[in-house]
Design a protein around this motif. Sequence first.
Motif, PDB file in Angstrom:
ATOM      1  N   GLY A 198       0.818  -1.207   0.000  1.00 18.70           N
ATOM      2  CA  GLY A 198       0.000   0.000   0.000  1.00 18.70           C
ATOM      3  C   GLY A 198       0.853   1.259   0.000  1.00 18.70           C
ATOM      4  N   LEU A 199       1.875   1.274   0.836  1.00 18.16           N
ATOM      5  CA  LEU A 199       2.720   2.474   0.912  1.00 18.16           C
ATOM      6  C   LEU A 199       3.519   2.640  -0.383  1.00 18.16           C
ATOM      7  CD1 LEU A 199       3.601   4.883   2.571  1.00 18.16           C
ATOM      8  CD2 LEU A 199       5.295   3.449   3.725  1.00 18.16           C
ATOM      9  N   THR A 200       3.962   1.514  -0.944  1.00 18.31           N
ATOM     10  CA  THR A 200       4.704   1.587  -2.205  1.00 18.31           C
ATOM     11  C   THR A 200       3.786   2.042  -3.336  1.00 18.31           C
ATOM     12  OG1 THR A 200       6.213  -0.107  -1.410  1.00 18.31           O
ATOM     13  CG2 THR A 200       6.169   0.256  -3.785  1.00 18.31           C
ATOM     14  N   THR A 201       2.572   1.526  -3.372  1.00 19.31           N
ATOM     15  CA  THR A 201       1.626   1.965  -4.401  1.00 19.31           C
ATOM     16  C   THR A 201       1.327   3.458  -4.256  1.00 19.31           C
ATOM     17  OG1 THR A 201       0.661  -0.244  -4.479  1.00 19.31           O
ATOM     18  CG2 THR A 201      -0.685   1.542  -5.358  1.00 19.31           C
ATOM     19  N   PHE A 202       1.156   3.908  -3.003  1.00 25.01           N
ATOM     20  CA  PHE A 202       0.867   5.326  -2.784  1.00 25.01           C
ATOM     21  C   PHE A 202       2.046   6.208  -3.198  1.00 25.01           C
ATOM     22  CE2 PHE A 202       0.916   9.052   0.154  1.00 25.01           C
ATOM     23  CZ  PHE A 202      -0.155   9.724  -0.423  1.00 25.01           C
ATOM     24  N   MET A 203       3.248   5.809  -2.815  1.00 24.33           N
ATOM     25  CA  MET A 203       4.408   6.666  -3.074  1.00 24.33           C
ATOM     26  C   MET A 203       5.012   6.445  -4.465  1.00 24.33           C
ATOM     27  SD  MET A 203       6.252   6.731   0.685  1.00 24.33           S
ATOM     28  CE  MET A 203       7.480   7.944   0.222  1.00 24.33           C
ATOM     29  N   ALA A 204       4.552   5.416  -5.173  1.00 21.27           N
ATOM     30  CA  ALA A 204       5.058   5.200  -6.540  1.00 21.27           C
ATOM     31  C   ALA A 204       3.902   5.407  -7.525  1.00 21.27           C
ATOM     32  CB  ALA A 204       5.692   3.825  -6.666  1.00 21.27           C
ATOM     33  N   SER A 211      -7.348  -9.575  -3.912  1.00 25.05           N
ATOM     34  CA  SER A 211      -6.423  -9.211  -2.841  1.00 25.05           C
ATOM     35  C   SER A 211      -5.629  -7.966  -3.212  1.00 25.05           C
ATOM     36  CB  SER A 211      -5.506 -10.374  -2.474  1.00 25.05           C
ATOM     37  OG  SER A 211      -4.635 -10.676  -3.524  1.00 25.05           O
ATOM     38  N   LYS A 212      -5.446  -7.706  -4.502  1.00 26.63           N
ATOM     39  CA  LYS A 212      -4.774  -6.470  -4.902  1.00 26.63           C
ATOM     40  C   LYS A 212      -5.663  -5.260  -4.614  1.00 26.63           C
ATOM     41  CE  LYS A 212      -2.056  -4.117  -8.242  1.00 26.63           C
ATOM     42  NZ  LYS A 212      -1.362  -4.035  -9.501  1.00 26.63           N
ATOM     43  N   ILE A 213      -6.963  -5.441  -4.800  1.00 25.84           N
ATOM     44  CA  ILE A 213      -7.899  -4.335  -4.593  1.00 25.84           C
ATOM     45  C   ILE A 213      -7.867  -3.875  -3.136  1.00 25.84           C
ATOM     46  CG2 ILE A 213     -10.389  -3.827  -4.548  1.00 25.84           C
ATOM     47  CD1 ILE A 213     -10.501  -5.629  -7.162  1.00 25.84           C
ATOM     48  N   VAL A 214      -7.678  -4.795  -2.225  1.00 25.39           N
ATOM     49  CA  VAL A 214      -7.581  -4.421  -0.815  1.00 25.39           C
ATOM     50  C   VAL A 214      -6.120  -4.133  -0.448  1.00 25.39           C
ATOM     51  CG1 VAL A 214      -7.967  -5.181   1.557  1.00 25.39           C
ATOM     52  CG2 VAL A 214      -9.653  -5.712  -0.206  1.00 25.39           C
ATOM     53  N   GLY A 215      -5.260  -5.100  -0.661  1.00 23.80           N
ATOM     54  CA  GLY A 215      -3.885  -5.011  -0.150  1.00 23.80           C
ATOM     55  C   GLY A 215      -3.064  -3.895  -0.757  1.00 23.80           C
ATOM     56  N   TYR A 216      -3.314  -3.583  -2.011  1.00 25.52           N
ATOM     57  CA  TYR A 216      -2.574  -2.502  -2.663  1.00 25.52           C
ATOM     58  C   TYR A 216      -3.394  -1.208  -2.642  1.00 25.52           C
ATOM     59  CZ  TYR A 216       0.819  -5.741  -4.930  1.00 25.52           C
ATOM     60  OH  TYR A 216       1.799  -6.662  -5.203  1.00 25.52           O
TER      61      TYR A 216
END
Length: 684
Positions: free
Chosen positions: A328-334, A380-385
């Motif tokens: 999640g943090l990587t998706t947000f910051m990337a 799981s990507k929809i939630v986890g990422y």
Amino acid sequence: MINIQTIRLLLLFSVFVLPYFAETVMAAPIPGSDIGHEGTISYDIEVSIDPATRMLTGKSVITFNKTRDHTLILDSRFEVTQAFIDEMPFAPQTDSGRSHYWQIPYAILRPHQIEIHWRGQLHPLDETLDHEQTLGRPIAVSGEAGTFLPDASNWYPRVANGLIHYSVQIKLPPGQRGLAAGRLIDEQDDDAGYRARFEFDHAAKGIDLMAGPYEIESDHYTGVTGRPIQLRTYFHPQIGQLARDYLAAVKRYFELYESWIGAYPFTGFSIVSSPTPTGFGMPTLTYLGINVLRLPFIKDTSLGHEVLHNWWGNAVYPDYENGNWSEGLTTFMADYTYKEQESDEAAREMRLGWLRDFAALEPGQDAPLTAFTSRRHGASKIVGYHKAAMLFFMLRDLIGEDMFNRSIQGIWSMQRFKVTSWSHLQTAFEIISARDLAFFFDQWLTRTGAPSLTVTEAMQEQSGSGYRLHITLQQSEPAYQLRVPVAIQTDSGEEIHLLNLRHTEQTFTLDLDGKAQSAILDPDMRLFRLLAPGEAPPILREIMINPTTTTVLLSSDDETRQTATILAEKLQRRTPQILPAGRPVTGAPTLVIGLHHEVDAWLDARDLPAKPDEINAKGTAQTWTLTSPEGTSLAIISAQDSASLESLIRPLPHYGRQSYLVFDGRQAVERGVWPVRMQKFMIE
Ligand SMILES: [Zn+2]
């Protein structure tokens, strides 16, 4: 972090969009605080590989220093030629022919030193395997086009469950080059072949090794500490011309993340090409399929995500037992940050996409973020990422960008090379922002679902020179604590108000400059919430992932029915549940497949809207979504003939994010998403 979403990258030749970048972070250091050499296991390995004959010869000296008992495992396809413990013979046992193993006794008083020599032939490289197949079978493969020895294949006498430090020397014949994660210590490349030694200074779970007919391009980046960081590409010759652009892109990511978070924690970073269409991330490197690297957008999106994992994931380790926050943090910051850099509109589109995807989930497919460990399927990507990325977005809105960034830097300086849980993150954000964030983390981490918000009432009265509005908001039970942006359109312009909603129903009084005409809840998609019915018209993914989806086949012709069945099966990745064509539509999402005249007649008989103008009479096949008056999501596929239908089988499953498409043969010539319909509450 493991992602088992199937991607068939081979399809990319016929489909020009990569729907998902499949990434898997491998052999990341695992739970266990960073431990010095004391109390851990050190490997000194020399391995020589000949890809032409696929022969591997290895020697490993393993030092167990004050450890508990451990097991070493080596795949049984290898022959153990010598084995000693503390210079005494130490023959392996066998596990019903699948592996050799050695039980290592406690090493408390003095270290044990184990020396093992082994050799054997690796599996042949199969370039037709896709990412999922490569993941599903962690086998060590070799061939002239590439060698990949994943840690889990037991290609060396491997500690079943423990952290290691390692030094690996790789020897390859002339023309071949290879690497393992870590610091390049020395390298020789001459007529005798290639030799290189890599050391990994931090506690690692294991060793992955890659080799191939690589051309190496190098560059340096001077990090914020003034230390040089070695950047490299190990590319197959056919994509050698891409190396410079990739190296330049990596530098940009280093600049972004070093200034945003803190100094890069390793001494180098490499991008390595793979002959199979895989996508793996490991500390200090990423291993991507040749055809993935060829995609022009990879260096602007997925590459940055993989680089950032060297901060979140490979340096600050997630505590998997309590939820993996690093995606999640990587998706947000990337991924998400690149959209913000592009435009506000692009960023909003991404948030909307996340909410749409979430709205398409069935209740059983949702799970709290504390239960997310790694990506196993689309849900799981929809939630986890995505939900997790939205959590960080909402947190930044709540505490402000400055506090958010200072917290990020605080987490980095406190948690480097430590196992870090959501609660560590919460504590850092609380200390730095001086706020109690328990409610925030609790509601977003431990609950499934999302709040559903509505305006139920709004009344205004004149007040001095302006107006006073009493507006009532409702949300589902149990109540979330939310700061809800509400846009009020007045006769003197739009005003955005933030309403602190704490209860299931709450009335707010707002002083307005002008007379209110209407109110829109969260017009900018700043909250993770359930979209209202009709707010986001359906996308194809809904009928693809919803397990209750039913399928209606309109053709009576056998060949067309068979093609339609295969198409439905590919879209839903299961045996479709087929309903007779004459039945009324049920409440479940429904996929309808037929030829043009059959579809037109079917829609007409049910008083459903005819084929939309956007796609009518274009191409050889069209597909679109609509919502029935009863609220059922429908996806219609209409083709001019059976062959046109068949042409959709390969490309269509990659377009889940779309609401409508026109195909000319296999080529998607038009596509789009039906526009969002804001839930506007009219005020008298
Ligand atoms: Zn990731």
